[in-house]
Design a protein around this motif. Structure first.
Motif, PDB file in Angstrom:
ATOM      1  N   GLN A  26       0.828  -1.177  -0.068  1.00  0.00           N
ATOM      2  CA  GLN A  26      -0.199   0.126  -0.104  1.00  0.00           C
ATOM      3  C   GLN A  26       0.997   1.253   0.025  1.00  0.00           C
ATOM      4  OE1 GLN A  26      -3.454   0.176  -0.139  1.00  0.00           O
ATOM      5  NE2 GLN A  26      -3.211  -1.915  -0.890  1.00  0.00           N
ATOM      6  N   PRO A  30       1.410   5.581  -3.846  1.00  0.00           N
ATOM      7  CA  PRO A  30       1.671   6.855  -3.971  1.00  0.00           C
ATOM      8  C   PRO A  30       2.984   7.145  -4.877  1.00  0.00           C
ATOM      9  CG  PRO A  30       0.928   6.673  -2.000  1.00  0.00           C
ATOM     10  CD  PRO A  30       1.338   5.191  -2.341  1.00  0.00           C
ATOM     11  N   PHE A 246      -5.140   7.640   0.012  1.00  0.00           N
ATOM     12  CA  PHE A 246      -3.873   8.040  -0.226  1.00  0.00           C
ATOM     13  C   PHE A 246      -3.564   9.558  -0.362  1.00  0.00           C
ATOM     14  CE2 PHE A 246      -3.694   3.658  -2.157  1.00  0.00           C
ATOM     15  CZ  PHE A 246      -3.113   3.184  -1.248  1.00  0.00           C
ATOM     16  N   MET A 254       3.153   7.668   5.077  1.00  0.00           N
ATOM     17  CA  MET A 254       2.361   6.626   4.450  1.00  0.00           C
ATOM     18  C   MET A 254       2.304   5.187   4.916  1.00  0.00           C
ATOM     19  SD  MET A 254       0.458   6.547   1.915  1.00  0.00           S
ATOM     20  CE  MET A 254       0.511   8.026   1.231  1.00  0.00           C
ATOM     21  N   THR A 258      -1.009   3.583   6.467  1.00  0.00           N
ATOM     22  CA  THR A 258      -1.589   2.497   5.733  1.00  0.00           C
ATOM     23  C   THR A 258      -1.692   1.414   6.074  1.00  0.00           C
ATOM     24  OG1 THR A 258       0.402   2.230   4.250  1.00  0.00           O
ATOM     25  CG2 THR A 258      -1.418   3.567   3.355  1.00  0.00           C
TER      26      THR A 258
END
Length: 329
Positions: A26, A30, A246, A254, A258
């Motif tokens: 995950q 990005p 996101f 991040m 996530t």
């Protein structure tokens, strides 16, 4: 060669390792989006299409392998696919560089931070983001209901209706194929659609109807039609929610956010079969389907009266720093 208790222990270890693996997967998205110059909706839509397509075809491929080479050799070939997957990942992500941090000082501080501190930082960020909290709560409840539907309600319906296990396979193929088609279209068009309205319409079509059609005792062809419509609508959900998630998480947070998000979304899944089983045992199949379907509808439609969900159509970050800079498609 393994005794059953040892096999169960190995499965438990594999399940535990899936947590950091899924978290890392995950957290890569990005960077992949920025590296590829595409929109988040397109990336999450294509990812969903690949996943749904593989899930739909996996059982058929597995059955063909078992028939062709036997169960043991089929397991060995399946294990080899994981090695190929790791190789593809290593080669295809070589240009991404290291994880983003705000500056070198913060990078040093993060290296010295403990796991519990990282976890607390992720939790502090998540709980102060009302949209993310709302999404996590909704997904956790719907995951519980979906698990009860697939693990217990659907098999009991197949038995009591006389349609048998073949009906379960047909429903799975119909839903999976339609969801694949929906994900592919979402990858192309979701970035142009209003997110909140898409969310509502997708859940209206993809939620309660698949419970209701079973409870009403409809023939198999009617169930398959509803599953086709529900699966197609469901293909639009993850691209919308994934893009929102996101966009709202800063790059430096991040991985931890996530991972925490995934853990919370999965937290209720083990109880899905238990809840569905208790309802069937206490009230019967049809009432259990209406109760679970009604709970699904209320959970997914609650955002229509919660103001924070209206901000799905505006990208922003809840942290005191700039949001992720994502290029337009």
């Amino acid at each position: 060669q393994l005794h059953f208790p040892l096999l169960v222990a190995i499965v438990a270890v594999a399940g535990a390792l899936r947590g950091p693996g899924d978290g890392a997967k995950q957290a890569l998205i990005p960077d992949l989006v920025e590296h590829g110059g595409v929109s988040l909706e397109r990336a999450t839509g294509l990812g969903g299409a690949v996943e749904r397509g593989a899930t739909m075809s996996g059982a058929a491929v597995g059955a063909a392998l078992v028939a062709a080479v036997g169960a043991a050799d089929a397991l060995s070939l399946n294990a080899a696919t994981f090695a190929v997957s790791g190789l593809v990942l290593a080669v295809s992500t070589r240009g991404l560089g290291r994880a983003k941090t705000a500056d070198n000082l913060e990078s040093t501080q993060q290296a010295e931070a403990s796991y519990l501190r990282d976890l607390k930082d992720g939790w502090d960020f998540l709980r102060h983001e009302p949209v993310l909290v709302a999404i996590v709560t909704m997904v956790a409840v719907t995951n519980l209901i979906d698990q009860g539907y697939s693990a217990l309600l659907l098999p009991v319906w197949a038995k009591e209706s006389g349609n048998g296990v073949g009906a379960i396979g047909a429903i799975g193929v119909a839903w999976g194929a339609a969801a694949l088609a929906g994900s592919v279209l979402a990858a192309k068009y979701a970035e142009r659609l209003p997110r909140f309205r898409t969310y509502v319409v997708a859940f209206v079509i993809g939620g309660l109807p698949r419970f209701a059609i079973l409870a009403l005792g409809a023939p198999l062809w009617g169930v398959l039609v509803v599953c086709l419509l529900s699966g197609f609508a469901g293909g639009f959900i993850n691209p919308v929610l994934g893009a929102v998630i996101f966009e709202r998480i800063p790059a430096r947070m991040m991985g931890r956010v996530t991972s925490l998000n995934t853990a919370l979304c999965w937290a209720l899944i083990p109880f899905g079969g238990m809840v569905a089983g208790a309802l069937v045992a206490g009230a019967g199949l049809a009432p259990a389907l209406w109760i679970m379907g009604g709970a699904y509808f209320l959970t997914t439609m609650l955002p229509t009266v919660q103001p924070q969900w209206r901000s799905l159509d505006s990208a922003r970050s809840g942290a005191d720093e700039p949001p992720l800079r994502l290029p337009a498609a």
